[in-house]
Enzyme design. Structure first.
Site: not given
Ligand code: NVA
Ligand code: CP
Length: 307
Positions: A106, A133, A136, A227, A267, A295
């Site tokens: 990540r 993502h 997800q 989101d 999400c 998930r």
């Molecule tokens: N769009 C959000 C998704 C978090 C799971 C981010 O990138 O922070």
């Molecule tokens: N939805 C999601 O990816 O959650 P986290 O950021 O907690 O992993």
């Protein structure tokens, strides 16, 4: 269907049949887990998980998933790895490949994930970048399939920021035959290249589109999705974004304009009172915690299929 050894970088790397294969495997593993049947099919396998951003769901579900399957997952914070002191991703990829059977990452730049995958000899899983993502989105497809018994023809309305989440939903929708309409404020639309890619993958390009008004997007929608307004790394823009997105909230009024049986997805993490009201998030049409649970099952399918 053999997905062994493949990377999981974006949904666009997979076709409809392959994604169905992952979804069916996820459902099978879910049923087995609920029935108390353990499946140690990754006994002796290890997963390195590099996190350059925070995570609750992705980290815990992958770690638990590896444990359920008999393997071991290692949480590696970017700050504690030598990456944090400038070791190139190419070197990290080659070294980790000598130890582990797969790498999850990540991070911010999608290019970093592509570089990792290029130099790694083991499958690489994209656990979120600024652009995509995809893990997800697989859990989201599983959730929609469970609720409606089908994917093809389902209309999904995404309300809010044209970010990594909507990019992955557009690709997922295009490949699996959903209609995806995103309503985004001016200046916050999804990347046009990703939209074009999704349109090229869809049976009809007009099934994937971007509109301005949330009310237009939710007409006939069976799934409402949102989101956060400010993603990880955009915290400094939060105040400005709160203004730009003020009309892009899933609330009771907007939900009442969708199909009667519509489900609401997010999400997570959610900001109640911003992109979604507490009333809708906690209301009877919200499936966000089933979605979060999925998930785990979706990730187990990815791990079992790739390793
Ligand atoms: N769009 C959000 C998704 C978090 C799971 C981010 O990138 O922070
Ligand atoms: N939805 C999601 O990816 O959650 P986290 O950021 O907690 O992993």
């Amino acid at each position: 269907m053999n997905l062994k050894g493949r990377d999981y970088l974006t949904l666009a790397d997979f076709n409809c049949e392959e994604i169905w294969c992952l979804l069916e495997l996820a459902q099978d593993l879910k049923q087995k887990q609920k029935a108390g049947i353990s499946h140690q099919r990754l006994k002796g396998k290890t997963l390195a998980m590099i996190f350059q951003k925070a995570s609750t769901r992705t980290r815990v579900s992958f770690e638990t998933g590896m444990f359920h399957l008999g393997g071991l997952a290692m949480f590696l914070s970017g700050n504690d790895l030598q990456i944090g002191r400038g070791e190139p991703i190419e070197d990290t990829a080659r070294v980790l490949s000598r130890y582990v059977d797969g790498i999850l990452i990540r991070t911010f730049s999608h290019q970093e994930v592509l570089d990792l995958a290029k130099y790694a000899d083991v499958p690489v899983i994209n656990g979120l970048t600024d652009e995509f993502h995809p893990t997800q989105a697989l859990a989201d497809l599983l959730t929609i399939w469970e609720y409606f018994g089908t994917l093809a023809g389902i209309k999904l309305a995404y309300i809010g920021d044209g970010n990594n989440m909507v990019h992955s939903l557009m690709l997922a929708g295009a490949i699996m035959g959903l209609e995806v309409t995103a309503a985004c404020p001016e200046g916050y639309e999804p990347n046009p290249e990703v939209v074009a890619k999704a349109q090229s993958l869809a049976s009809q390009p007009e099934k994937i589109k971007v509109v301005r008004e949330p009310q237009e997007a939710v007409q006939g929608a069976q799934v409402l999705y949102t989101d956060v307004w400010a993603s990880m790394g955009q915290e400094g823009e939060a105040a400005e974004r709160r203004q730009a997105f003020a009309n892009y909230q899933i609330n009771t009024e907007l939900l009442s304009q969708a199909e009667k049986e519509a489900i609401v997805m997010h999400c997570l993490p959610a900001h109640r009172g911003e992109e979604i009201t507490a009333e809708v998030l906690e209301g009877p049409q919200s499936v966000v915690f089933d979605e979060a649970e999925n998930r785990l099952h979706a990730h187990k399918a990815i791990l079992a299929a790739l390793f």
